[in-house]
Design an enzyme around this catalytic site. Structure first.
Site, PDB file in Angstrom:
ATOM      1  N   GLU A  18      50.257  -1.748 -72.698  1.00 59.75           N
ATOM      2  CA  GLU A  18      51.034  -2.564 -73.626  1.00 59.75           C
ATOM      3  C   GLU A  18      50.131  -3.330 -74.590  1.00 59.75           C
ATOM      4  O   GLU A  18      50.493  -3.559 -75.746  1.00 59.75           O
ATOM      5  CB  GLU A  18      51.934  -3.529 -72.849  1.00 59.75           C
ATOM      6  CG  GLU A  18      52.995  -2.851 -71.986  1.00 59.75           C
ATOM      7  CD  GLU A  18      53.944  -1.979 -72.791  1.00 59.75           C
ATOM      8  OE1 GLU A  18      54.161  -2.256 -73.992  1.00 59.75           O
ATOM      9  OE2 GLU A  18      54.478  -1.010 -72.216  1.00 59.75           O
ATOM     10  N   ASP A  74      57.424   5.860 -76.287  1.00 54.85           N
ATOM     11  CA  ASP A  74      56.412   6.083 -77.321  1.00 54.85           C
ATOM     12  C   ASP A  74      56.597   7.428 -78.014  1.00 54.85           C
ATOM     13  O   ASP A  74      56.496   7.524 -79.241  1.00 54.85           O
ATOM     14  CB  ASP A  74      55.015   6.022 -76.696  1.00 54.85           C
ATOM     15  CG  ASP A  74      54.732   4.673 -76.051  1.00 54.85           C
ATOM     16  OD1 ASP A  74      55.372   3.689 -76.463  1.00 54.85           O
ATOM     17  OD2 ASP A  74      53.887   4.607 -75.142  1.00 54.85           O
TER      18      ASP A  74
END
Length: 207
Positions: free
Chosen positions: A61, A171
């Site tokens: 992250e 993603d």
């Protein structure tokens, strides 16, 4: 209902843990504490593995977050949940290339970690005279240094594959939308990415 609490701050980004994370911690204590004859040793191994995995999730992250900061996007915080981590951005970068770069930064961190651990595992295997891939695969069942290294490599591989699946808003789904935006515009690209993601999510669920 339950507020997350901050455990540290990195580059001005608060790293928070949601109280529901305690459920996972209890499960690990039960699962590893009751496993085999190792007793306390198994429990220590399970807890160490859990915290290493979530350290990698934080780094994943942070990869997204630090790349977003490069494009002037403010990052509010990163919250750890039992299912993973979530980085809260003020907004998604408005250029497709920027959005794709931010999305790729997280998996790239896991690839780098796996690449650093791989030679260590090979050296460990050489010390134990491993002669095949099967010998290394068996490490995943071991409560040992080799088992820890193999498990961490496996976890990083899974994080890369899972996050790069073209399922929005993972993603891969964001990268897919960024690519489509060049051809059909952002709104239409979002609708297509969401539709494809829903279909793939159902397929994955069935499998």
């Amino acid at each position: 209902m339950f507020r997350s609490f901050t455990i540290l701050t990195i580059h001005g980004i608060a790293i928070r843990v949601h109280p529901s994370f305690g459920i996972l911690l209890l499960w690990v204590i039960f699962h590893w504490g009751m496993r085999g004859d190792g007793g306390f040793g198994n429990l220590v191994f399970g807890l160490a593995l859990l915290f290493m995995v979530f350290a990698f999730v934080v780094l994943h992250e942070l990869g997204h977050s630090l790349m977003a900061l490069q494009y002037g996007v403010r990052v509010r915080d990163i919250t750890l949940l039992p299912i993973g981590g979530v980085a809260r951005l003020d907004h998604v970068p408005n250029r497709p290339r920027w959005e794709a770069s931010v999305a790729l930064a997280g998996p790239a961190v896991n690839v780098a970690i796996g690449a650093m651990l791989f030679p260590i595992m090979l050296a460990y295997g050489a010390a134990r005279s491993f002669s095949s891939f099967h010998d290394y695969a068996l490490l995943l069942d071991e409560v040992s240094l080799g088992g820890m290294i193999a498990s961490l490599i496996f976890v990083n591989i899974v994080l890369v594959i899972f996050n790069l699946a073209p399922v929005f808003p993972l993603d891969g789904g964001r990268i897919f939308r960024a690519c489509l935006t060049h051809f059909v515009g952002r709104d239409q690209a979002t609708r297509v990415a969401v539709a494809v993601g829903q279909v793939l999510a159902v397929v994955i669920g069935v499998i």
